[in-house]
Design an enzyme around this catalytic site. Sequence first.
Site, short mmCIF file in Angstrom:
data_model
loop_
_atom_site.label_atom_id
_atom_site.label_comp_id
_atom_site.label_asym_id
_atom_site.label_seq_id
_atom_site.Cartn_x
_atom_site.Cartn_y
_atom_site.Cartn_z
N ASP A 10 1.02 -1.04 -0.05
CA ASP A 10 0.02 0.11 0.05
C ASP A 10 0.71 1.30 0.07
OD1 ASP A 10 -2.37 1.50 0.23
OD2 ASP A 10 -1.77 1.69 2.42
N SER A 11 0.34 2.47 -0.27
CA SER A 11 1.01 3.62 -0.07
C SER A 11 1.58 3.93 1.33
CB SER A 11 0.27 5.05 -0.61
OG SER A 11 -0.98 4.88 0.30
N CYS A 73 -4.31 -1.27 -2.04
CA CYS A 73 -4.54 0.04 -2.11
C CYS A 73 -5.45 0.46 -3.49
CB CYS A 73 -3.10 0.74 -2.59
SG CYS A 73 -3.21 2.37 -2.91
N GLU A 152 -3.21 7.97 9.17
CA GLU A 152 -1.66 7.84 9.42
C GLU A 152 -1.42 8.80 10.55
OE1 GLU A 152 0.97 6.43 7.05
OE2 GLU A 152 -0.64 5.58 5.91
N CYS A 184 -10.96 3.00 0.10
CA CYS A 184 -9.69 3.27 0.24
C CYS A 184 -9.35 2.48 1.83
CB CYS A 184 -9.23 4.82 0.81
SG CYS A 184 -7.59 5.20 1.44
N HIS A 186 -7.26 2.97 4.00
CA HIS A 186 -7.06 3.84 5.23
C HIS A 186 -8.41 3.96 5.82
CE1 HIS A 186 -3.17 4.80 3.47
NE2 HIS A 186 -2.71 5.15 4.80
N1 DGL Z 1 -4.67 3.28 1.31
C1 DGL Z 1 -4.78 3.94 -0.20
C2 DGL Z 1 -6.00 3.53 -1.02
O1 DGL Z 1 -6.66 2.49 -0.71
C3 DGL Z 1 -4.33 5.22 -0.64
C4 DGL Z 1 -4.19 6.31 0.39
C5 DGL Z 1 -3.31 7.22 -0.44
O2 DGL Z 1 -1.97 7.08 -0.62
O3 DGL Z 1 -3.67 8.46 -0.95
O4 DGL Z 1 -6.33 4.25 -1.96
#
Ligand code: DGL
Length: 271
Positions: A10-11, A73, A152, A184, A186
């Site tokens: 993931d990012s 992600c 985060e 997302c 997150h």
């Molecule tokens: N967790 C990531 C997603 O599912 C991206 C969050 C990000 O880096 O903007 O899109």
Amino acid sequence: MDNRPIGVFDSGLGGLTVVKEIMKQLPNESIIYFGDDGRTPYGTKSKQTVIKYTSQDLAFLLSMNVKLVVVACNTVSAVALPELISDINVPVVEVINPGAKSALKKTKQGRIGIIATTATTQSGVYANAIKSLNPNVEIVSKACPLFVNLAEEGWWENDIAKMVANEYLEELRQEKIDTLVLGCTHYPMLINTIQAVMGEDVVLVNSAKELSVTLKNLLREENLESANEIAQYQYYTSDSVEKFKALGEMILGKEIKNIKRVDLDCFKAGG
Ligand code: DGL
């Protein structure tokens, strides 16, 4: 049978919400996780940048001899994967289609909201995936980029998280949706805050469950299931090990060992 690990990336730390579900559903599978914390967020960046970062993430994971890659992600799945998938020589599981399927299973009135990063929202990929399975549903999308920073930062349920959620989600409340896709990885960290703003009648969809079912089936079909009695977990970050450990343990709800910092500069984009 194949005892090699599954690569997940993931990012940043959001993909650990997916790892948590994989650990639950597939306890014998070893995992190598990479979180690109040094360069997060991806969702506010251009397509070219996300493609460049993703090809380095993939080059790193493939150098670790993983048997399969899970793209944990949505932004990468929506923006970069279509451009890179033909170069990946192991099976790949992404998050969008499982999320779309899951939303359609849950909706009763066919009014589905999607919240995601700016890049995922602008790509329209989620709405297309849902519509291709059922063209009769109504879809409302909303980009909620600040949710990534809140997640985060560990600010999942404080007053600032509530304020931001109220501001972003008001529009979706007006639309009377009955199902909301957390588009997302997150966002499941903010699930209590999002649920409180949307109300108990709105079903929140986290694609990790459906993804784990897809993953399980694929491992079986490709004869890649692990015979390990004890799974091994290794974690890599492109930023601070301490930060990864603190937030990662909050997400997984258990102690994390084996975290290493890795520099992706030596992994050339596209090669
Ligand atoms: N967790 C990531 C997603 O599912 C991206 C969050 C990000 O880096 O903007 O899109």
